[in-house]
Motif scaffolding. Structure first.
Motif, PDB file in Angstrom:
ATOM      1  N   ARG A  17     -30.476  15.055 -15.900  1.00  0.00           N
ATOM      2  CA  ARG A  17     -30.054  14.710 -14.548  1.00  0.00           C
ATOM      3  C   ARG A  17     -30.565  15.749 -13.564  1.00  0.00           C
ATOM      4  O   ARG A  17     -30.369  16.958 -13.734  1.00  0.00           O
ATOM      5  N   ASP A  18     -31.233  15.259 -12.528  1.00  0.00           N
ATOM      6  CA  ASP A  18     -31.752  16.105 -11.461  1.00  0.00           C
ATOM      7  C   ASP A  18     -30.963  15.744 -10.205  1.00  0.00           C
ATOM      8  O   ASP A  18     -31.228  14.722  -9.565  1.00  0.00           O
ATOM      9  N   PRO A  19     -29.965  16.549  -9.820  1.00  0.00           N
ATOM     10  CA  PRO A  19     -29.095  16.171  -8.698  1.00  0.00           C
ATOM     11  C   PRO A  19     -29.846  15.883  -7.405  1.00  0.00           C
ATOM     12  O   PRO A  19     -29.472  14.974  -6.654  1.00  0.00           O
ATOM     13  N   ALA A  20     -30.905  16.638  -7.123  1.00  0.00           N
ATOM     14  CA  ALA A  20     -31.629  16.443  -5.867  1.00  0.00           C
ATOM     15  C   ALA A  20     -32.299  15.070  -5.835  1.00  0.00           C
ATOM     16  O   ALA A  20     -32.168  14.315  -4.862  1.00  0.00           O
ATOM     17  N   ARG A  21     -33.015  14.729  -6.897  1.00  0.00           N
ATOM     18  CA  ARG A  21     -33.715  13.443  -6.903  1.00  0.00           C
ATOM     19  C   ARG A  21     -32.739  12.266  -7.004  1.00  0.00           C
ATOM     20  O   ARG A  21     -32.992  11.206  -6.430  1.00  0.00           O
ATOM     21  N   ILE A  22     -31.643  12.447  -7.703  1.00  0.00           N
ATOM     22  CA  ILE A  22     -30.647  11.380  -7.778  1.00  0.00           C
ATOM     23  C   ILE A  22     -30.043  11.128  -6.399  1.00  0.00           C
ATOM     24  O   ILE A  22     -29.854   9.979  -5.988  1.00  0.00           O
ATOM     25  N   LEU A  23     -29.758  12.198  -5.661  1.00  0.00           N
ATOM     26  CA  LEU A  23     -29.201  12.018  -4.318  1.00  0.00           C
ATOM     27  C   LEU A  23     -30.219  11.349  -3.405  1.00  0.00           C
ATOM     28  O   LEU A  23     -29.863  10.478  -2.581  1.00  0.00           O
ATOM     29  N   ALA A  24     -31.494  11.727  -3.515  1.00  0.00           N
ATOM     30  CA  ALA A  24     -32.532  11.069  -2.712  1.00  0.00           C
ATOM     31  C   ALA A  24     -32.593   9.579  -3.033  1.00  0.00           C
ATOM     32  O   ALA A  24     -32.724   8.734  -2.128  1.00  0.00           O
ATOM     33  N   PHE A  25     -32.487   9.246  -4.310  1.00  0.00           N
ATOM     34  CA  PHE A  25     -32.466   7.834  -4.713  1.00  0.00           C
ATOM     35  C   PHE A  25     -31.261   7.122  -4.103  1.00  0.00           C
ATOM     36  O   PHE A  25     -31.383   6.002  -3.593  1.00  0.00           O
ATOM     37  N   GLU A  26     -30.085   7.741  -4.144  1.00  0.00           N
ATOM     38  CA  GLU A  26     -28.889   7.127  -3.562  1.00  0.00           C
ATOM     39  C   GLU A  26     -29.072   6.868  -2.068  1.00  0.00           C
ATOM     40  O   GLU A  26     -28.643   5.826  -1.544  1.00  0.00           O
ATOM     41  N   ALA A  27     -29.709   7.790  -1.376  1.00  0.00           N
ATOM     42  CA  ALA A  27     -29.941   7.595   0.060  1.00  0.00           C
ATOM     43  C   ALA A  27     -30.880   6.419   0.305  1.00  0.00           C
ATOM     44  O   ALA A  27     -30.647   5.596   1.206  1.00  0.00           O
ATOM     45  N   LEU A  28     -31.943   6.313  -0.484  1.00  0.00           N
ATOM     46  CA  LEU A  28     -32.865   5.180  -0.324  1.00  0.00           C
ATOM     47  C   LEU A  28     -32.172   3.860  -0.623  1.00  0.00           C
ATOM     48  O   LEU A  28     -32.417   2.846   0.047  1.00  0.00           O
ATOM     49  N   ARG A  29     -31.293   3.851  -1.622  1.00  0.00           N
ATOM     50  CA  ARG A  29     -30.564   2.613  -1.920  1.00  0.00           C
ATOM     51  C   ARG A  29     -29.651   2.228  -0.762  1.00  0.00           C
ATOM     52  O   ARG A  29     -29.502   1.049  -0.436  1.00  0.00           O
ATOM     53  N   ALA A  30     -29.032   3.213  -0.114  1.00  0.00           N
ATOM     54  CA  ALA A  30     -28.187   2.909   1.048  1.00  0.00           C
ATOM     55  C   ALA A  30     -29.017   2.307   2.174  1.00  0.00           C
ATOM     56  O   ALA A  30     -28.591   1.355   2.838  1.00  0.00           O
ATOM     57  N   VAL A  31     -30.208   2.836   2.374  1.00  0.00           N
ATOM     58  CA  VAL A  31     -31.090   2.293   3.417  1.00  0.00           C
ATOM     59  C   VAL A  31     -31.496   0.863   3.076  1.00  0.00           C
ATOM     60  O   VAL A  31     -31.497  -0.023   3.936  1.00  0.00           O
ATOM     61  N   ASP A  32     -31.816   0.614   1.808  1.00  0.00           N
ATOM     62  CA  ASP A  32     -32.276  -0.716   1.401  1.00  0.00           C
ATOM     63  C   ASP A  32     -31.142  -1.732   1.347  1.00  0.00           C
ATOM     64  O   ASP A  32     -31.275  -2.858   1.835  1.00  0.00           O
ATOM     65  N   GLU A  33     -30.035  -1.351   0.735  1.00  0.00           N
ATOM     66  CA  GLU A  33     -28.973  -2.315   0.464  1.00  0.00           C
ATOM     67  C   GLU A  33     -28.105  -2.595   1.685  1.00  0.00           C
ATOM     68  O   GLU A  33     -27.642  -3.720   1.877  1.00  0.00           O
ATOM     69  N   ARG A  34     -27.847  -1.571   2.488  1.00  0.00           N
ATOM     70  CA  ARG A  34     -26.907  -1.732   3.598  1.00  0.00           C
ATOM     71  C   ARG A  34     -27.588  -1.707   4.951  1.00  0.00           C
ATOM     72  O   ARG A  34     -26.917  -1.720   5.978  1.00  0.00           O
TER      73      ARG A  34
END
Length: 472
Positions: A17-34
């Motif tokens: 687990r890479d916390p930085a890249r996982i958080l970046a992924f979560e941010a992109l999902r928020a932009v895409d999904e919501r």
């Protein structure tokens, strides 16, 4: 070895687990999904990770670069990935495509070594989309490593001589129609258009506005390596990486985050000379989320004037109320449609209309907007803009001044709207006011009377302002 014997299987390895890249992924999902904006979705994620001790400041800076860089260059990365995937990109699951985009950004636009970028992105894929898809990610990204960014652009961009907008769009990650619109608004040559496109891809420094009577620029300059703004007397630029939440005046609502171009629009309206009569009632007709309203309210309070802030969206009206909390002068926040107002005609001495628009002037701050907007959005938006301008002029009393503003340089949202509305007026008389003297010290403002600010010329968002005075 007998047929009953089996080779020992490889032990299962948990994904790293890479916390930085996982958080970046979560941010992109928020932009895409919501349909969230990164500048709104990312800060709370970073704040949570810092509170939890998951990320330090260096990690947070890396996450910010990953998210904003990936979003800015999404169109270019999509073109590259389309060459490396054996199916149409629309058939790739969106979470997998977000992982691929993060990997492409690291490979093509950062100093992360290629082997590390591929390895870390494959590990991210294992964590967030599973082992099977991680193999797909690995195969695609290894194809991406075949060329650097310039090599991919040379391969994929249409020749400039045949399609200049398409060429520049792929090279600088703007949709073709946006390049054409910006080119028309600039009326310039290729060199200046490219300067603008490059500026759109540079993340701006955070700008604060000291609200008169409540804070001063001198107070905001204390600490964090801040420096005065270039044009607005109320502006202060934080140092790279500076945190607005660490500035007491911002926390207390006596100052706010506000682009210098936005400040200049509010200051110009407040300082525009009235033809005659009192200066007691001001209107911000499209007030959400409240930055200009807060600055106008502070200026109005110094003159004994009252501000009415109108916003059609209830959740944005709540943000306006929050921004105006503590303002010493009289003010009122209404949930109302300024195009169909509840107030009587001829009520206000000053009116600001920062109308809903495509947002093409703020692509530095909201990079995903360039990929969300479509040319067909203009019909709906320009219709709203005309309705708001007509209603705003009706709300203005004779001798009063109106500021029509957009955070878009698109000619269909700026000069053409103003010209069309003025041409159709039959019951009131309006004159144009030269806005340039009301932006003292700001260079390259053109022939007037309206003004257009630019990221590459002024270091601001591409704000447009027309000032109109009612004479009858």
């Amino acid at each position: 070895m007998s047929s009953r014997q089996r080779r020992p299987s490889k032990p299962y390895r948990r994904p790293q687990r890479d916390p930085a890249r996982i958080l970046a992924f979560e941010a992109l999902r928020a932009v895409d999904e919501r349909d969230a904006y990164a500048n709104l979705a990312l800060p709370p994620l970073l704040a949570r990770a810092k509170r939890d001790g998951t990320l330090d400041d260096r990690d947070a800076a890396f996450v910010t670069e990953l998210v904003y860089g990936t979003l800015r260059h999404q169109g270019t990365y999509d073109a590259v990935l389309a060459e490396c995937v054996d199916r149409p990109l629309r058939e790739v699951d969106p979470p997998v495509l977000d992982v691929l985009s993060l990997g492409a950004h690291q490979l093509l636009a950062t100093r992360v070594p290629p082997h590390a970028a591929v390895s870390a992105t494959v590990e991210l894929a294992r964590c967030v989309v599973g082992d099977g898809r991680a193999k797909f990610v690995n195969a695609v990204l290894r194809r991406v490593t075949a060329r650097d960014l310039d090599g991919w652009i040379a391969l994929l961009a249409p020749p400039y001589a045949r399609d200049p907008e398409g060429h520049l769009g792929l090279r600088h990650a703007h949709p073709r129609w946006v390049v054409g619109a910006l080119w028309d608004a600039l009326g310039g040559e290729r060199e200046e258009v490219e300067r603008l496109l490059v500026a759109d891809n540079e993340r701006p420094r955070v700008t604060l506005a000291a609200r008169p009577g409540r804070s001063t620029p001198g107070e905001l300059l204390e600490g964090q390596g801040a420096e005065p703004g270039r044009w607005s007397p109320q502006a202060v630029l934080l140092a790279e990486g500076g945190e607005p939440g660490a500035v007491p005046a911002v926390v207390e609502g006596r100052a706010g985050v506000q682009d210098e171009g936005s400040q200049l629009v509010a200051l110009a309206l407040a300082n525009a000379p009235l033809a005659e009569g009192p200066d007691r009632r001001w209107l911000d007709g499209c007030a959400g989320p409240g930055g200009k309203a807060a600055l106008l309210a502070a200026l109005a309070a110094e003159r004994g004037a009252a501000l009415v802030a109108s916003e059609i969206q209830p959740h944005r009206a709540r943000l306006v109320s929050r921004a105006l909390a503590g303002n010493p002068g009289p003010h009122q926040v209404l949930v109302a449609d300024a195009a169909r107002p509840a107030w009587r005609p001829g009520t206000f001495d000053r009116v600001l209309l920062d109308v809903p628009c495509t947002g093409l002037g703020a692509l530095r701050r909201r990079p995903e907007a360039r990929w969300r907007r479509r040319p067909e959005d203009l019909d709906r938006l320009t219709g709203q803009q005309r309705d708001l301008l007509r209603a705003g002029l009706a709300a203005l009393r004779p001798g009063g001044v109106l500021g029509y503003a957009t955070c878009s340089p698109h000619l269909s949202e700026t000069r053409l709207v103003v010209a069309d509305v003025l041409k159709g007026l039959t019951d009131i008389a309006v004159e144009r006011v030269d806005a340039r003297p009301l932006l003292p010290g700001v260079p390259e403002l053109g022939d007037g009377p309206d003004v257009q600010l630019w990221p590459h010329r002024h270091g601001t968002d591409a704000m447009y302002l027309a000032l109109l005075r009612r004479v009858g």
